[in-house]
Design a protein around this motif. Structure first.
Motif, PDB file in Angstrom:
ATOM      1  N   ALA A 212      12.554  11.446   0.342  1.00 49.83           N
ATOM      2  CA  ALA A 212      11.728  11.437   1.557  1.00 49.83           C
ATOM      3  C   ALA A 212      11.854  10.084   2.256  1.00 49.83           C
ATOM      4  O   ALA A 212      11.724   9.033   1.619  1.00 49.83           O
ATOM      5  N   PRO A 213      12.148  10.087   3.581  1.00 51.81           N
ATOM      6  CA  PRO A 213      12.376   8.818   4.287  1.00 51.81           C
ATOM      7  C   PRO A 213      11.115   7.973   4.381  1.00 51.81           C
ATOM      8  O   PRO A 213       9.988   8.474   4.340  1.00 51.81           O
ATOM      9  N   LEU A 214      11.319   6.682   4.526  1.00 46.04           N
ATOM     10  CA  LEU A 214      10.219   5.722   4.601  1.00 46.04           C
ATOM     11  C   LEU A 214       9.532   5.791   5.957  1.00 46.04           C
ATOM     12  O   LEU A 214      10.190   5.735   7.002  1.00 46.04           O
ATOM     13  N   ARG A 215       8.217   5.918   5.945  1.00 42.45           N
ATOM     14  CA  ARG A 215       7.386   5.839   7.151  1.00 42.45           C
ATOM     15  C   ARG A 215       6.367   4.719   6.941  1.00 42.45           C
ATOM     16  O   ARG A 215       5.494   4.830   6.070  1.00 42.45           O
ATOM     17  N   ARG A 216       6.492   3.661   7.703  1.00 41.66           N
ATOM     18  CA  ARG A 216       5.598   2.509   7.496  1.00 41.66           C
ATOM     19  C   ARG A 216       4.204   2.805   8.029  1.00 41.66           C
ATOM     20  O   ARG A 216       4.031   3.456   9.055  1.00 41.66           O
TER      21      ARG A 216
ATOM     22  N   HIS B  46       0.869  -1.168   0.000  1.00 41.20           N
ATOM     23  CA  HIS B  46       0.000   0.000   0.000  1.00 41.20           C
ATOM     24  C   HIS B  46       0.911   1.224   0.000  1.00 41.20           C
ATOM     25  O   HIS B  46       1.488   1.594   1.022  1.00 41.20           O
ATOM     26  N   LEU B  47       1.037   1.865  -1.153  1.00 40.12           N
ATOM     27  CA  LEU B  47       2.058   2.886  -1.359  1.00 40.12           C
ATOM     28  C   LEU B  47       1.482   4.297  -1.369  1.00 40.12           C
ATOM     29  O   LEU B  47       0.482   4.561  -2.033  1.00 40.12           O
TER      30      LEU B  47
ATOM     31  N   ALA C 187       3.788   1.758   3.077  1.00 41.18           N
ATOM     32  CA  ALA C 187       4.622   2.863   3.527  1.00 41.18           C
ATOM     33  C   ALA C 187       4.360   4.118   2.715  1.00 41.18           C
ATOM     34  O   ALA C 187       3.916   4.063   1.566  1.00 41.18           O
ATOM     35  N   ALA C 188       4.667   5.262   3.345  1.00 40.06           N
ATOM     36  CA  ALA C 188       4.797   6.534   2.655  1.00 40.06           C
ATOM     37  C   ALA C 188       6.290   6.773   2.491  1.00 40.06           C
ATOM     38  O   ALA C 188       7.048   6.713   3.474  1.00 40.06           O
TER      39      ALA C 188
ATOM     40  N   GLU D  99      13.421   7.093  -3.963  1.00 40.74           N
ATOM     41  CA  GLU D  99      14.691   6.442  -3.628  1.00 40.74           C
ATOM     42  C   GLU D  99      14.486   5.405  -2.533  1.00 40.74           C
ATOM     43  O   GLU D  99      15.042   4.297  -2.583  1.00 40.74           O
ATOM     44  N   GLY D 100      13.696   5.757  -1.533  1.00 43.46           N
ATOM     45  CA  GLY D 100      13.393   4.799  -0.475  1.00 43.46           C
ATOM     46  C   GLY D 100      12.563   3.630  -0.969  1.00 43.46           C
ATOM     47  O   GLY D 100      12.723   2.497  -0.504  1.00 43.46           O
ATOM     48  N   LEU D 101      11.657   3.904  -1.930  1.00 44.89           N
ATOM     49  CA  LEU D 101      10.861   2.821  -2.512  1.00 44.89           C
ATOM     50  C   LEU D 101      11.756   1.849  -3.264  1.00 44.89           C
ATOM     51  O   LEU D 101      11.592   0.620  -3.147  1.00 44.89           O
ATOM     52  N   ILE D 102      12.701   2.376  -4.033  1.00 43.47           N
ATOM     53  CA  ILE D 102      13.626   1.501  -4.757  1.00 43.47           C
ATOM     54  C   ILE D 102      14.406   0.624  -3.779  1.00 43.47           C
ATOM     55  O   ILE D 102      14.564  -0.583  -4.003  1.00 43.47           O
ATOM     56  N   ALA D 103      14.854   1.210  -2.669  1.00 48.70           N
ATOM     57  CA  ALA D 103      15.578   0.425  -1.658  1.00 48.70           C
ATOM     58  C   ALA D 103      14.672  -0.647  -1.047  1.00 48.70           C
ATOM     59  O   ALA D 103      15.108  -1.783  -0.819  1.00 48.70           O
TER      60      ALA D 103
END
Length: 307
Positions: free
Chosen positions: A248-252, A239-240, A257-258, A262-266
Motif C-alpha cells: 500500500a502506497p505511503l500517504r502522509r 505516527h504510523l 503516514a499511512a 514495504e513503504g514503511l521499510i523504505a
C-alpha cells in the motif's frame, strides 16, 4: 551509558511510543465514546500484555511521555500514568527493552526527587533507562505546580546540572542519595531545544529527541545536530497507520503516514540515510488491531534493521 550504546547498536533501531492503544483511529473513537472516555484518554486494559509483546518481539525501546495534567484543549492525556511510576512497573514486566522518557518536564518537578526517581528506575531495570528531558510547553500546568513558565529554561539548565553531577558535592557531609544508578552515568536526551541554544544542548545533553517529520526534515535538523553535538544520537518518532496491504502506497498525515510495510521499510531506510539513529512508532492512529500490527512489524520490519 550502556542504554545509549544499546539504542544505537547496529546503527539504527526501532521502538514504540506508549500508550499502546489506537484510540485516534475511527474504531478507537467509537470505542472511546462507548466507554465514556474523553478524547485523548486511551484504553489501557491491554497495556501490560502489549508491552510484553513489544519486548518479546525485539523492539529496542519503549517511550513514555510526561503529561502531569490532562488539559482537554491539548486533547492528549498521553499514557495517563505518572511517568516514573509507570516505568517502574514496566521495568518489572519486561526483560530487555530500553525504557525511555520522551520527555520528563523538569521545571515542574522537585529536582532531588527527580534524580532519585531516575536512578531508582535505572537500578530496578538493570540499566535500561534513557532519560529524555524537556522544559514543557503547557502554560496551564505551571501555576498549579508553583513553577514559573517564563523562567523554565533557567530551571531546566539547573536540573540538567544536578542530573549530570548526581548531586556530587551538593549534600551535607555524610549524606548520600541512594540508590546509585546501574549505568555509570544517566543518559540525558533533550526534547526539542528546551529553551536553550543548539550549542548548549549539543554540549550538555547526550542525544536529541526531535519532533516527527519527513526524511528531508530530518536531514536538515540532523545536520544542525551533528554540527553542535557530533555523533550523539538523533531520535525521532512516526505516527504510523500500518495498512493491511504490504505494498500500500505511503500517504502522509500530520507527524507520520499511512503505509504498507514495504513503504514503511523504505521510509525507515530514508530516515536512517538522513542521519536518524532511532525511530519510535506511535500507533494511536493505527486502524488495525495493535497485536496484529506489532506481530507484522516484528516479523517483517525489525529484521531489516536489527541484527
Amino acid at each position: 551509558m550502556q542504554a545509549l550504546s544499546q539504542l544505537c547498536q547496529g546503527g539504527f533501531s526501532i521502538g514504540v511510543e506508549l500508550p499502546l492503544d489506537n484510540d485516534w483511529s475511527p474504531a478507537g473513537q467509537n470505542a472511546r465514546l462507548r466507554d465514556g472516555r474523553p478524547h485523548g484518554v486511551p484504553d489501557l486494559r491491554q497495556h501490560a500484555k502489549l508491552a510484553r509483546q513489544v519486548d518479546s518481539l525485539g523492539f529496542r525501546a519503549l517511550w513514555v511521555r510526561d503529561v502531569p495534567l490532562y488539559d482537554p484543549q491539548f486533547g492528549d492525556a498521553a499514557q495517563v500514568f505518572e511517568a516514573f511510576s509507570y516505568l517502574g512497573y514496566l521495568a518489572g514486566i519486561t526483560e530487555r527493552i530500553l525504557l525511555g522518557t520522551a520527555a520528563v518536564v523538569l521545571p515542574l518537578r522537585q529536582p532531588w526527587l527527580t534524580l532519585k526517581a531516575a536512578v531508582s528506575i535505572d537500578q530496578l531495570s538493570g540499566g535500561r533507562l534513557l532519560l529524555g528531558v524537556a522544559s514543557g510547553d503547557r502554560p496551564v500546568e505551571y501555576p498549579v505546580f508553583g513553577a514559573d513558565f517564563d523562567n523554565r529554561g533557567e530551571a531546566f539548565r539547573a536540573q540538567v546540572e544536578l542530573l549530570r553531577s548526581g548531586g556530587a558535592g551538593q549534600l551535607p557531609d555524610g549524606v548520600q542519595l541512594l540508590p546509585a544508578p546501574a549505568q555509570q552515568r544517566l543518559p540525558l536526551l533533550v526534547a526539542g531545544l528546551a529553551q536553550q541554544t543548539p550549542a548548549w544542548a549539543g554540549e550538555h545533553l547526550d542525544g536529541w529527541l526531535a519532533y516527527p517529520g519527513t526524511p528531508d526534515d530530518h536531514r536538515r535538523r540532523c545536520a544542525l545536530w551533528r554540527d553542535v553535538a557530533g555523533s550523539k544520537p538523533y531520535v525521532s518518532f512516526i505516527h504510523l497507520d500500518l495498512l493491511d496491504g504490504p505494498q500500500a502506497p505511503l500517504r502522509r498525515h500530520r507527524f507520520g503516514a499511512a503505509v504498507g510495510r514495504e513503504g514503511l521499510i523504505a521510509e525507515l531506510h530514508a530516515m536512517r540515510a538522513a542521519g536518524v539513529d532511532h525511530v519510535g512508532l506511535h500507533l494511536r492512529r493505527n486502524q488495525r488491531p495493535l497485536q496484529e500490527t506489532l506481530e507484522e512489524l516484528g516479523e517483517y520490519v525489525l529484521p531489516c534493521f536489527h541484527h
